[in-house]
Design an enzyme around this catalytic site. Structure first.
Site, PDB file in Angstrom:
ATOM      1  CG  ASP A  48      -2.045  -0.922   1.157  1.00  0.00           C
ATOM      2  OD1 ASP A  48      -2.314  -1.396   0.040  1.00  0.00           O
ATOM      3  OD2 ASP A  48      -2.667  -1.183   2.190  1.00  0.00           O
ATOM      4  CE  LYS A  70      -7.543  -0.440  -0.731  1.00  0.00           C
ATOM      5  NZ  LYS A  70      -6.901  -1.460   0.089  1.00  0.00           N
ATOM      6  CG  MET A 189      -8.524   6.596   8.579  1.00  0.00           C
ATOM      7  SD  MET A 189      -9.671   5.370   7.931  1.00  0.00           S
ATOM      8  CE  MET A 189     -10.154   4.542   9.438  1.00  0.00           C
TER       9      MET A 189
HETATM   10  N1  SAH Z   1      -3.911  -0.551   9.503  1.00  0.00           N
HETATM   11  C1  SAH Z   1      -3.365   0.732   9.831  1.00  0.00           C
HETATM   12  C2  SAH Z   1      -4.386   1.831   9.745  1.00  0.00           C
HETATM   13  C3  SAH Z   1      -4.881   2.100   8.365  1.00  0.00           C
HETATM   14  S1  SAH Z   1      -5.993   3.437   8.278  1.00  0.00           S
HETATM   15  C4  SAH Z   1      -2.727   0.659  11.218  1.00  0.00           C
HETATM   16  O1  SAH Z   1      -2.910  -0.335  11.921  1.00  0.00           O
HETATM   17  O2  SAH Z   1      -1.990   1.573  11.575  1.00  0.00           O
HETATM   18  C5  SAH Z   1      -4.917   4.788   7.960  1.00  0.00           C
HETATM   19  C6  SAH Z   1      -4.776   5.661   9.183  1.00  0.00           C
HETATM   20  O3  SAH Z   1      -3.778   5.142  10.037  1.00  0.00           O
HETATM   21  C7  SAH Z   1      -4.344   7.054   8.903  1.00  0.00           C
HETATM   22  O4  SAH Z   1      -5.410   7.873   8.508  1.00  0.00           O
HETATM   23  C8  SAH Z   1      -3.802   7.484  10.237  1.00  0.00           C
HETATM   24  O5  SAH Z   1      -4.841   7.816  11.123  1.00  0.00           O
HETATM   25  C9  SAH Z   1      -3.184   6.202  10.738  1.00  0.00           C
HETATM   26  N2  SAH Z   1      -1.721   6.149  10.496  1.00  0.00           N
HETATM   27  C10 SAH Z   1      -1.065   5.287   9.721  1.00  0.00           C
HETATM   28  N3  SAH Z   1       0.261   5.506   9.807  1.00  0.00           N
HETATM   29  C11 SAH Z   1       0.437   6.522  10.658  1.00  0.00           C
HETATM   30  C12 SAH Z   1       1.568   7.209  11.165  1.00  0.00           C
HETATM   31  N4  SAH Z   1       2.816   6.879  10.814  1.00  0.00           N
HETATM   32  N5  SAH Z   1       1.381   8.216  12.046  1.00  0.00           N
HETATM   33  C13 SAH Z   1       0.150   8.571  12.434  1.00  0.00           C
HETATM   34  N6  SAH Z   1      -0.964   7.962  11.976  1.00  0.00           N
HETATM   35  C14 SAH Z   1      -0.826   6.945  11.107  1.00  0.00           C
END
Ligand code: SAH
Length: 524
Positions: A48, A70, A189
């Protein structure tokens, strides 16, 4: 088909499977050991947006890498149904398919939908959990999610859904009612609707002064954290230009950041540093820099290959007992020399007559790996110094062998000859080559973005290759050079050399980089 073939077909079928792997929140070393293992066995990797390119390097070079996109609807991304079909098709062809997803695959990543599609298609799958940003974000912001007195539960909530539009709304009233008695809300998100979400939480009855924290790009060099309250976080985040990807944490425990913030205190926090060494030797250096908090981009500018001809080395090896001295000028020289001995079936004891010199501590240490003791290591890390270390009078009438890179500086053999050595044999043991398809695009982007803090050079050829690969000079780029010759080459190419260790080793270079940025921070 015969029974054997039937078994083969079954084995092939069984091998084909999909691993839903959590890549972790961003820092490439936050993948799990199992995740890294699965990745190293992948035939196909479907990844992704937000997956670190450093992680993709764990896949075998032969693996097919497929970008699934995505990015909240932007740019070209594959439809979910198309993606599911692709995973199924590859697995049915007997391939090990790694579906690499940010954070944890089963937290807001549609991992559940992908697994369901695989189950429906009767394709074998496994799930490798990952460090979710819902946990890593708060951890890197210095915010505990539970606490014996102040937090008995934590909820991971999507901030994406718009209640007013109906459809599977988040039960904010119930969540807030519960969290008022000691609970933490972690919202993912979170940025697009941040103000609306925080207002909604306030309307449900959480006091306006409840601590709240937003953390963007957690675990990377771009990490940005804002501390505020439920009432002020939206404004403060806007002021700090917090955008996606970010998580927000709302609850009493968010206030603990004031005491517990820690990443900002690591010497290389927020720094993006490029390592240009050959891949084989880069990881130790990269790891050392990561330990100090840096985000490391590996951009190997040199790789080693066999020399065009082993003839000179083989001739020398045949009469190895004729030499009084063998001088090694690099760890790779040691490595490839010993490998050649082995493949020719020659016992290491054949070296017994010769004294051994190493140009520096790294070379000496590689010799020590083979239990070969070094008679001399020059005080200064330069070819010229080796003669002094051996003893100028000791050179006359002696035979020297120098197994080294195919193209190297001529100084050492010339000085030996000038000092009346009886014989000097320079034997190419390996060749340095510029890697093809080095992640050029990414490096160019990084350079253009101005987000690059430092490029590290561990030899003159890393400097010249770097410039040739990017097709530019080093103007405006800060560099660290391992020694004076490398530094001179870098300055000649226009780099601003800001780090030069007193001792010409990777350890000293790492330490000097840490000190440099601590000084820079103090000044600003
Ligand atoms: N499966 C992922 C989440 C996917 S949804 C997980 O477990 O982390 C995507 C959201 O994840 C983003 O909108 C944000 O809120 C969060 N996110 C992903 N990477 C991030 C990061 N490095 N720092 C802060 N938020 C993050």
């Amino acid at each position: 088909p015969s029974q054997g073939e039937g078994e083969k077909a079954r084995a092939k079928h069984q091998r084909g499977r999909v691993f839903l792997v959590g890549a972790g929140p961003g820092a490439p070393d936050l993948i799990t050991i199992r995740g890294a293992d699965v990745l190293s066995r992948a035939d196909v990797v479907v990844y992704d947006y937000l997956i670190s390119p450093e992680l993709l390097r764990l896949a075998p070079p032969s693996a097919e890498l497929i970008y699934a996109g995505k990015r909240g609807g932007a740019e070209k991304s594959i439809e979910q149904s198309e993606l599911n079909a692709m995973l199924i098709a590859h697995a049915r062809m007997g391939r090990v398919v790694v579906r690499l997803k940010g954070g944890d695959p089963f937290i807001f990543g549609r991992g559940g939908e992908e697994a369901a599609a695989l189950a429906r298609a009767q394709v074998a799958f496994e799930v490798v959990p990952g460090v979710t940003s819902a946990i890593a974000g708060p951890a890197f912001a210095g915010v505990p999610l539970t606490h014996r007195e102040h937090g008995s539960f934590v909820a991971f909530v999507t901030g994406h859904e718009d209640e007013t539009k109906g459809a599977s709304a988040v039960p904010w009233d119930e969540l807030v009612a519960a969290s008022r008695h000691g609970g933490t809300l972690v919202i993912l998100m979170a940025t697009a609707r941040m103000r609306a979400t925080l207002d909604r939480i306030g309307a449900a009855g959480l006091p306006a002064q409840t601590p709240a924290v937003a953390v963007q790009w957690a675990t990377t060099a771009a990490q940005k954290t804002v501390s505020a309250t439920l009432a002020t976080l939206a404004d403060e985040s806007a002021r700090a230009a917090i955008g996606a990807p970010a998580v927000i944490v709302v609850g009493e425990l968010a206030g603990m950041r004031a005491h517990l913030k820690w990443v900002e205190r690591t010497p290389l926090f927020g720094r993006t540093i490029v390592v240009t060494r050959a891949r084989a030797s880069a990881s130790e250096f990269a790891t050392a820099l990561r330990r100090l908090g840096a985000e490391v981009v590996e951009f190997p500018t040199i790789e080693t290959a066999p020399p065009r001809s082993y003839a000179a080395l083989d001739r020398a090896i045949k009469r190895i007992d004729a030499f009084d001295w063998i001088i090694f000028t690099s760890a790779m020289g040691v490595e490839s020399f010993v490998e050649r001995l082995k493949s020719r079936g020659i016992d290491i004891r054949a070296l017994g007559n010769a004294s051994i010199a190493a140009i520096g501590p790294a070379t000496a240490s590689r010799l020590a790996d083979y239990a070969l003791q070094v008679a001399v290591v020059p005080g200064e890390y330069r070819a010229e110094e080796i003669i002094t270390a051996i003893g100028i009078r000791q050179v006359r009438g002696k035979r020297f062998l120098i197994p080294r890179a195919e193209v190297a500086r001529e100084a050492l053999p010339e000085i030996l000859r000038a000092r009346a050595a009886k014989e000097v044999v320079v034997a190419p043991a390996y060749r340095t080559v510029k890697p093809k398809g080095a992640q050029l695009e990414r490096m160019r982007e990084l350079l253009a973005s101005g987000k690059l803090d430092l490029v590290t050079f561990t030899s003159s050829s890393t400097v010249t290759n770097f410039c040739e690969l990017i097709g530019a000079r080093g103007k405006g780029i800060r560099a660290a050079a391992i020694g004076p010759i490398t530094a001179a080459t870098a300055e000649g190419r226009g780099f601003e050399v800001v780090v030069r260790p007193d001792v010409y080793t990777i350890e000293a270079l790492t330490e000097a980089i840490g000190e440099y940025f601590v000084q820079v921070k103090k000044r600003t």
